[in-house]
Design a protein around this motif. Structure first.
Motif, PDB file in Angstrom:
ATOM      1  N   GLY A  55       0.784  -1.229   0.000  1.00  0.00           N
ATOM      2  CA  GLY A  55       0.000   0.000   0.000  1.00  0.00           C
ATOM      3  C   GLY A  55       0.813   1.275   0.000  1.00  0.00           C
ATOM      4  N   SER A  56       2.064   1.241   0.476  1.00  0.00           N
ATOM      5  CA  SER A  56       2.867   2.463   0.518  1.00  0.00           C
ATOM      6  C   SER A  56       4.353   2.135   0.428  1.00  0.00           C
ATOM      7  N   HIS A  57       5.134   3.161   0.106  1.00  0.00           N
ATOM      8  CA  HIS A  57       6.582   2.993  -0.039  1.00  0.00           C
ATOM      9  C   HIS A  57       7.252   2.593   1.277  1.00  0.00           C
ATOM     10  N   ASP A  58       6.908   3.299   2.347  1.00  0.00           N
ATOM     11  CA  ASP A  58       7.549   2.996   3.621  1.00  0.00           C
ATOM     12  C   ASP A  58       7.196   1.602   4.109  1.00  0.00           C
ATOM     13  N   ALA A  59       5.981   1.153   3.790  1.00  0.00           N
ATOM     14  CA  ALA A  59       5.586  -0.199   4.181  1.00  0.00           C
ATOM     15  C   ALA A  59       6.384  -1.246   3.409  1.00  0.00           C
ATOM     16  N   VAL A  60       6.748  -0.924   2.158  1.00  0.00           N
ATOM     17  CA  VAL A  60       7.605  -1.822   1.378  1.00  0.00           C
ATOM     18  C   VAL A  60       8.953  -1.978   2.079  1.00  0.00           C
ATOM     19  N   ALA A  61       9.545  -0.849   2.449  1.00  0.00           N
ATOM     20  CA  ALA A  61      10.857  -0.881   3.098  1.00  0.00           C
ATOM     21  C   ALA A  61      10.811  -1.650   4.414  1.00  0.00           C
ATOM     22  N   MET A  62       9.764  -1.455   5.192  1.00  0.00           N
ATOM     23  CA  MET A  62       9.643  -2.158   6.467  1.00  0.00           C
ATOM     24  C   MET A  62       9.427  -3.658   6.262  1.00  0.00           C
ATOM     25  N   ALA A  63       8.649  -4.015   5.238  1.00  0.00           N
ATOM     26  CA  ALA A  63       8.415  -5.431   4.955  1.00  0.00           C
ATOM     27  C   ALA A  63       9.718  -6.133   4.609  1.00  0.00           C
ATOM     28  N   VAL A  64      10.566  -5.456   3.836  1.00  0.00           N
ATOM     29  CA  VAL A  64      11.856  -6.038   3.471  1.00  0.00           C
ATOM     30  C   VAL A  64      12.784  -6.098   4.683  1.00  0.00           C
ATOM     31  N   GLN A  65      12.818  -5.026   5.454  1.00  0.00           N
ATOM     32  CA  GLN A  65      13.679  -5.017   6.642  1.00  0.00           C
ATOM     33  C   GLN A  65      13.291  -6.098   7.639  1.00  0.00           C
ATOM     34  N   ASN A  66      11.986  -6.319   7.805  1.00  0.00           N
ATOM     35  CA  ASN A  66      11.512  -7.300   8.778  1.00  0.00           C
ATOM     36  C   ASN A  66      11.520  -8.726   8.247  1.00  0.00           C
ATOM     37  N   GLY A  67      11.858  -8.884   6.975  1.00  0.00           N
ATOM     38  CA  GLY A  67      11.939 -10.218   6.405  1.00  0.00           C
ATOM     39  C   GLY A  67      10.610 -10.780   5.934  1.00  0.00           C
ATOM     40  N   ASN A  68       9.549  -9.966   5.964  1.00  0.00           N
ATOM     41  CA  ASN A  68       8.264 -10.435   5.445  1.00  0.00           C
ATOM     42  C   ASN A  68       8.294 -10.550   3.920  1.00  0.00           C
ATOM     43  N   ALA A  69       9.194  -9.803   3.314  1.00  0.00           N
ATOM     44  CA  ALA A  69       9.501  -9.921   1.889  1.00  0.00           C
ATOM     45  C   ALA A  69      11.014  -9.824   1.772  1.00  0.00           C
ATOM     46  N   GLN A  70      11.568 -10.569   0.865  1.00  0.00           N
ATOM     47  CA  GLN A  70      13.025 -10.540   0.708  1.00  0.00           C
ATOM     48  C   GLN A  70      13.471  -9.386  -0.192  1.00  0.00           C
ATOM     49  N   VAL A  71      12.572  -8.943  -1.061  1.00  0.00           N
ATOM     50  CA  VAL A  71      12.890  -7.915  -2.054  1.00  0.00           C
ATOM     51  C   VAL A  71      11.718  -6.936  -2.115  1.00  0.00           C
ATOM     52  N   GLY A  72      12.004  -5.678  -2.482  1.00  0.00           N
ATOM     53  CA  GLY A  72      10.926  -4.692  -2.601  1.00  0.00           C
ATOM     54  C   GLY A  72      11.307  -3.559  -3.525  1.00  0.00           C
ATOM     55  N   GLY A  73      10.287  -2.867  -4.067  1.00  0.00           N
ATOM     56  CA  GLY A  73      10.529  -1.737  -4.953  1.00  0.00           C
ATOM     57  C   GLY A  73       9.869  -0.477  -4.430  1.00  0.00           C
ATOM     58  N   LEU A  74      10.586   0.637  -4.499  1.00  0.00           N
ATOM     59  CA  LEU A  74      10.043   1.918  -4.042  1.00  0.00           C
ATOM     60  C   LEU A  74      10.815   3.082  -4.640  1.00  0.00           C
ATOM     61  N   SER A  75      10.334   4.282  -4.390  1.00  0.00           N
ATOM     62  CA  SER A  75      10.980   5.501  -4.874  1.00  0.00           C
ATOM     63  C   SER A  75      12.334   5.687  -4.200  1.00  0.00           C
ATOM     64  N   LYS A  76      13.337   6.037  -4.989  1.00  0.00           N
ATOM     65  CA  LYS A  76      14.669   6.280  -4.425  1.00  0.00           C
ATOM     66  C   LYS A  76      14.671   7.441  -3.431  1.00  0.00           C
ATOM     67  N   PRO A  77      14.039   8.598  -3.745  1.00  0.00           N
ATOM     68  CA  PRO A  77      14.011   9.689  -2.762  1.00  0.00           C
ATOM     69  C   PRO A  77      13.367   9.270  -1.444  1.00  0.00           C
ATOM     70  N   ILE A  78      12.303   8.474  -1.513  1.00  0.00           N
ATOM     71  CA  ILE A  78      11.648   8.032  -0.286  1.00  0.00           C
ATOM     72  C   ILE A  78      12.545   7.069   0.479  1.00  0.00           C
ATOM     73  N   TYR A  79      13.219   6.184  -0.240  1.00  0.00           N
ATOM     74  CA  TYR A  79      14.154   5.246   0.405  1.00  0.00           C
ATOM     75  C   TYR A  79      15.249   6.019   1.146  1.00  0.00           C
TER      76      TYR A  79
END
Length: 309
Positions: free
Chosen positions: A195-219
């Motif tokens: 649903g959102s960029h920050d949620a993608v990053a958190m999902a990857v960090q927490n291991g719920n997903a191994q890979v994720g895509g998001l905006s570079k500025p937001i990352y």
């Protein structure tokens, strides 16, 4: 693992429009002359409203967006000598419909939502957010460091997190990068929508997903705020440059008003007004700059039948 998308109607419209985009010639796409300004569509009758209705991207609560952009409202009223009415639609599809029905004079779209709106609206982009001197931005594909994924090809067999299905930088761009690396959704990897960029990053960090895509500025912002840790998440690929979010105007506005509007945005240098956009300013942009977004439809070969079932 794939999350349900609560804006299915918008996504269906997205795919339908992409199908049309993929089949279209350039005959209904405005082109720009030599120089920085986009070409206005020739209209038999022009308008010069006393009040300009300005639509803002519905990416936060409407009340917050209106409050945060009070400075923009005051600035435009002064520069254009017009009444300015800011409003936020309920979602992207509503904003596209408002533009197509000429209920909005100026609108701030995302790259994808602009391309979709252009297929059914007589509008033209004239300025885009500028950061570090550029009116372009990138997406990144990140991986959980503990997953051992170091390349796009290594995402095979993994779960890949995306943001919103209608997002350019947290879905369409990263998915096209995986496609170009030879990976097909569902066949080679499992997709999950957060649903959102920050949620993608958190999902990857927490291991719920191994890979994720998001905006570079937001990352980069998430790293600066220490929302995510470089000890747990890393970038494995960056996209090419894509055009930033565009400001658009009705093509049937009077030429004099168009020039005033264009100049007001290009000359804008008030940090308080620019703060909500996280921008250094706005730079000139034209419709042809968004051909790279249109090309995503060809790369992804979106299957309308499966989505509409």
């Amino acid at each position: 693992m794939t999350a349900l998308f609560n804006r299915r109607s918008l996504f269906s419209f997205t795919l339908t429009a992409f199908a049309l985009i993929g089949c279209q010639t350039n005959s209904n796409t405005a082109t720009a002359p030599t120089g920085s300004n986009p070409v206005a569509t020739v209209a038999s009758k022009t308008v010069d409203p006393e009040t300009l209705k300005v639509a803002l991207l519905p990416d936060e609560s409407p009340s917050s967006i209106i409050k945060n952009n009070e400075g923009l409202k005051q600035y435009l009223q002064t520069k254009l000598n017009k009444n300015i009415e800011l409003f936020v639609t309920t979602d992207y599809s509503s904003m596209i419909e408002a533009a197509s029905n000429k209920r909005v004079d100026l609108a701030y779209f995302g790259p994808l939502s602009y391309v979709l709106a252009k297929t059914k609206s007589d509008i033209e982009p004239f300025a885009a957010m500028k950061k570090h001197g550029k009116t372009t931005y990138q997406s990144v594909i990140i991986a959980n460091i503990g997953s051992g994924v170091n390349t796009l090809q290594a995402a095979k067999g993994k779960t890949v997190a995306f943001g919103d299905q209608a997002s350019t930088s947290s879905h369409l761009i990263p998915k096209s990068m995986l496609k170009e690396a030879g990976l097909e959704q569902q066949k080679d990897y499992q997709e999950a929508f957060t649903g959102s960029h920050d949620a993608v990053a958190m999902a990857v960090q927490n291991g719920n997903a191994q890979v994720g895509g998001l905006s570079k500025p937001i990352y980069e912002t998430l790293l600066e705020k220490k929302t995510i840790s470089p000890d747990k998440v890393k970038v494995i690929a960056e996209s090419k440059e894509y055009p930033q979010y565009p400001w658009t105007m009705r093509s049937d506005l009077s030429p004099e008003l168009k020039e005033k509007v264009r100049a007001a945005f290009i000359e804008l240098d008030d940090e308080k007004v620019l703060k909500p956009f996280k921008a250094d300013g706005f730079g000139a942009i034209a419709d042809k700059d968004y051909d790279s977004i249109r090309d995503l439809a060809k790369i992804l070969k979106l299957d309308l039948e499966k989505v509409n079932k």
